[in-house]
Scaffold this active site. Structure first.
Site, PDB file in Angstrom:
ATOM      1  N   SER A 244      41.966  46.216  47.425  1.00 22.47           N
ATOM      2  CA  SER A 244      41.411  45.270  46.465  1.00 22.47           C
ATOM      3  C   SER A 244      41.977  43.871  46.745  1.00 22.47           C
ATOM      4  CB  SER A 244      41.685  45.742  45.034  1.00 22.47           C
ATOM      5  OG  SER A 244      40.892  45.042  44.109  1.00 22.47           O
TER       6      SER A 244
ATOM      7  N   ASP B  20      30.769  50.535  45.577  1.00 21.13           N
ATOM      8  CA  ASP B  20      31.767  49.692  44.912  1.00 21.13           C
ATOM      9  C   ASP B  20      31.074  48.595  44.100  1.00 21.13           C
ATOM     10  OD1 ASP B  20      33.895  48.006  44.197  1.00 21.13           O
ATOM     11  OD2 ASP B  20      34.988  48.434  46.052  1.00 21.13           O
TER      12      ASP B  20
ATOM     13  N   HIS C  94      35.076  51.642  43.807  1.00 21.85           N
ATOM     14  CA  HIS C  94      36.181  50.782  44.237  1.00 21.85           C
ATOM     15  C   HIS C  94      37.401  51.576  44.686  1.00 21.85           C
ATOM     16  CE1 HIS C  94      38.202  47.007  44.702  1.00 21.85           C
ATOM     17  NE2 HIS C  94      39.088  47.260  43.777  1.00 21.85           N
TER      18      HIS C  94
END
Length: 400
Positions: free
Chosen positions: A264, A339, A372
Site C-alpha cells: 500500500s 483492488d 487490496h
C-alpha cells in the site's frame, strides 16, 4: 459538572489539552510541553486532577510516560521518572501510586511501582530474556534480537529513530543481506520501543531487517508530521535510505545486498526507494503500491498533496512513473485485480513506464478475485512464496 470539556489543540506545535466551557470559553491550558500527548487516562473533578500519557522522555521521543496535572493547569508532573518506555498502567484509587511496566527494545520488561508525587520507584517483577517473570532483584540481559539506533535527518532538523533486527545465529565475522521493511505513511508508526522477544520471520531466513520512523510519521508533533506535506515520497523515503546508509556502516551488513519491501503506502515507498536511490537498494517488492498520486482517492491524497491544479509540481516530483527510468536493481510488483483502494492501474502504468524506459529487470503478478489485501489463503501463500523466491534470488543468490 456537564459544563466543561477538555479540548485537544495543536496550536503549540504539539497536541495538548485546554479546559473550555460548552459555549467555547477558554478557562486555561491543562497540559503543556514540547512533547506529544497520547490520551487522557482519568479526570477527577473532585480533586481537580487529570491523568494523561505523553511521549515526554528526555532521552527518547518514543518512550511513553504517565503524567498528572491539575485541571487549572498547575502542578503538572511526570510520574514515571525512569527514562524507559512505559505501558500497562494501573493507578491506585486514591491517585497516590502507579504501577507500570517499563522496558526498551533490548531490555526486558520490569513492573515498577511509582509514587504519584514523584521520587519513589520500586521494581516489583521483571521478565528475563525468555519472558519468564521473576522478582526484580537486578537488571536482566536482553535477548539481543534488536537494537534502536538514531541518526540526523538530511536537513539537520530532527533525530530520526529506527530499529535494527538481527538474523538468526548472528555472527559478527560474517556479512548479511539487509531488508528495509516499511509502510511510512503520514501519521503512522514504524517502530516500537517495547522489548523485542520474538525473532522476525525475515531474520529467521538470514536477513537483517531495518525499520525507520521517517519524517511524516506520528507522535513527534506537528512540525515532524507535516514534513512531507505536499511532497509525499520525498523526505519520507529519504529517511529510509539514510537509515540504510547508517546501518551498513557496520562490517557485518552487506551494503550491496539491500532489499526494500512494503504494501500500500509501503508499496509506494518501496517503488520510490529503488528508483530514486538505485545506489542503496538492489531489489524491491511492491505490494499494491500507488505509483502516481493522481490515481488515488481525493479524501486521502488532497489531505496531504492538495489538488493537482494547486500542487502540480509536487505531483510530478512524487510520481514513481517519472523515476522508473532510473531503476537499476530488480523490482517485483504484485496487486489484486479487484483492488478498490489502490487501483490495479497503478501497477499497469508502472509496467508501461518500465517498458518505455527499456527496463527488463522486473516482474509483476496480478491476482484475480482479490482486493487490496491478498487474503485468500492459497493466493496469499503464492504471493509470499513468489516474493521471497525473488528476494532470495537477487539478494542471496539462491532459492527460498
Amino acid at each position: 459538572d456537564k459544563k466543561r470539556f477538555l479540548w485537544p489543540t495543536d496550536k503549540s506545535g504539539f497536541t495538548h489539552y485546554e479546559l473550555r466551557d460548552l459555549d467555547g470559553k477558554l478557562h486555561n491550558t491543562v497540559t503543556s510541553g514540547d512533547f506529544q500527548t497520547a490520551g487522557i487516562q482519568f479526570i477527577d473533578e473532585e480533586r481537580g486532577l487529570v491523568g494523561f500519557l505523553a511521549y515526554s522522555s528526555e532521552s527518547n521521543p518514543y518512550f511513553l510516560q504517565y503524567h498528572i496535572a491539575r485541571l487549572d493547569g498547575k502542578g503538572q508532573r511526570r510520574v514515571t521518572s525512569n527514562e524507559q518506555h512505559h505501558s500497562n498502567f494501573s493507578l491506585s484509587p486514591d491517585r497516590q501510586w502507579l504501577i507500570a511496566q517499563r522496558e526498551e527494545v533490548n531490555t526486558p520488561p520490569c513492573t515498577t511501582l511509582y509514587r504519584a508525587q514523584g521520587v519513589a520507584e520500586v521494581g516489583l517483577r521483571r521478565r528475563d530474556r525468555d519472558g519468564v517473570a521473576t522478582l526484580a532483584t537486578g537488571p536482566k540481559e536482553g535477548a539481543g534480537l534488536a537494537e534502536m539506533f538514531q541518526f540526523r535527518s538530511d536537513d539537520g532538523q530532527f533525530d530520526i529513530y529506527g530499529v535494527l533486527y538481527k538474523p538468526k545465529d548472528f555472527d559478527a565475522s560474517k556479512r548479511y543481506p539487509l531488508i528495509n521493511a516499511l509502510y511510512g505513511g503520514p501519521g503512522s508508526n514504524e517502530i516500537s520501543a517495547r522489548y523485542v522477544s520474538t525473532m522476525r520471520s525475515e531474520c529467521r531466513k538470514g536477513y537483517f531487517v531495518v525499520k525507520v520512523n521517517n519524517r511524516g510519521t506520528g507522535n513527534r508533533g506537528k512540525k515532524f508530521l507535516g514534513s512531507n506535506y505536499l511532497r509525499l515520497g520525498d523526505v519520507d523515503i529519504q529517511d529510509h535510505a539514510d537509515g540504510v546508509r547508517e546501518v551498513i556502516k557496520r562490517p557485518y551488513i552487506d551494503g550491496d545486498r539491500v532489499g526494500i519491501i512494503g504494501h500500500s503506502y509501503g508499496g509506494f515507498m518501496a517503488a520510490m526507494g529503488i528508483c530514486k536511490f538505485p545506489g542503496v537498494y538492489a531489489a524491491a517488492s511492491i505490494g499494491a503500491g500507488v505509483t502516481d498520486w493522481r490515481n488515488y482517492d481525493t479524501i486521502y491524497t488532497e489531505r496531504y498533496m492538495r489538488t493537482p491544479s494547486d500542487n502540480l509540481e509536487g505531483y510530478e516530483a512524487t510520481s514513481v512513473l517519472g523515476v522508473a527510468k532510473d531503476l537499476r536493481g530488480f523490482l517485483h510488483m504484485h496487486h489484486g485485480i479487484m483492488d478498490d483502494n489502490v487501483h490495479v492501474q497503478n501497477m499497469f502504468q508502472m509496467a508501461h513506464a518500465l517498458m518505455k524506459a527499456g527496463k527488463t529487470s522486473w516482474s509483476m503478478m496480478a491476482y484475480p478475485q482479490t482486493r487490496h489485501g491478498i487474503r485468500d489463503r492459497d493466493l496469499a501463500w503464492h504471493s509470499r512464496q513468489t516474493e521471497w523466491s525473488l528476494i532470495q534470488e537477487h539478494l542471496l543468490g539462491g532459492a527460498a
